[in-house]
Each structure stands twice: as C-alpha cells, then as structure tokens.
Design a protein around this motif. Structure first.
Motif, short mmCIF file in Angstrom:
data_model
loop_
_atom_site.label_atom_id
_atom_site.label_comp_id
_atom_site.label_asym_id
_atom_site.label_seq_id
_atom_site.Cartn_x
_atom_site.Cartn_y
_atom_site.Cartn_z
N LEU A 185 126.12 24.99 2.14
CA LEU A 185 127.25 25.51 2.03
C LEU A 185 127.24 27.25 2.28
N TRP A 186 126.08 27.64 1.55
CA TRP A 186 125.95 29.23 1.63
C TRP A 186 125.48 29.54 3.05
N LEU A 187 124.76 28.95 3.74
CA LEU A 187 124.58 29.08 5.05
C LEU A 187 125.40 29.13 6.21
N SER A 188 126.21 28.09 5.58
CA SER A 188 127.56 27.79 6.74
C SER A 188 128.50 29.04 6.88
N GLY A 189 128.49 29.57 5.54
CA GLY A 189 129.69 30.78 5.12
C GLY A 189 129.27 31.91 5.82
N LEU A 190 127.85 32.11 6.18
CA LEU A 190 127.44 33.34 6.98
C LEU A 190 127.87 33.28 8.31
N GLY A 191 127.98 34.57 8.84
CA GLY A 191 128.03 34.63 10.24
C GLY A 191 127.07 34.35 11.17
N PHE A 192 127.09 34.14 12.37
CA PHE A 192 126.21 33.40 13.28
C PHE A 192 124.90 34.25 13.33
N VAL A 193 125.08 35.35 13.61
CA VAL A 193 123.83 36.36 13.47
C VAL A 193 123.14 36.60 12.49
N VAL A 194 123.55 36.46 11.15
CA VAL A 194 122.92 36.16 10.00
C VAL A 194 122.44 34.95 9.69
N GLN A 195 123.01 33.93 10.46
CA GLN A 195 122.35 32.51 9.92
C GLN A 195 121.03 32.45 10.90
#
Length: 64
Positions: free
Chosen positions: A13-23
């Motif tokens: 859930l935390w990872l999916s809330g990040l932007g693509f570059v940050v992911q």
C-alpha cells in the motif's frame, strides 16, 4: 504468518502510493540484489554439477 502478510500488505500500500520514479528507486536495488543472489547460487550449483559430471566421466576411464 498473519503478521507477515499484514506487514506485506502495508508495504504494498505504501509503495503503490509513491510516484513511479520513487517506486523505481526503492524497488530496483532490491530486485537487483535478489537477481544477483540467484545468479550466484545458480552459478555455484551448476559449477558443482559440472565438476561432478566431469569427475564421474574421468572415473569411467574416458580420456576426453
């Protein structure tokens, strides 16, 4: 097991809330480390397997 699954759901859930570059910045080091570990393990296993096959072949008296 429920605790691990709950933790993993939170990470997803935390990872999916990040932007693509940050992911990408977060996921790529982990993925590359896992790929390297798998490559090292496979290299060692296959190297030992080939060594055993060669030893068995030479024990049979085959000179090649």
């Amino acid at each position: 097991m429920k605790g691990i699954l709950s933790w993993w759901d939170g990470v997803e859930l935390w990872l999916s809330g990040l932007g693509f570059v940050v992911q990408t910045v977060v996921v790529m080091p982990v993925a590359l480390a896992l790929a390297y570990l798998v490559a090292v393990l496979l290299d060692g296993a296959l190297g030992n397997g080939i060594r055993l096959l060669r030893r068995d072949k030479h024990a049979d008296g085959d000179p090649s």
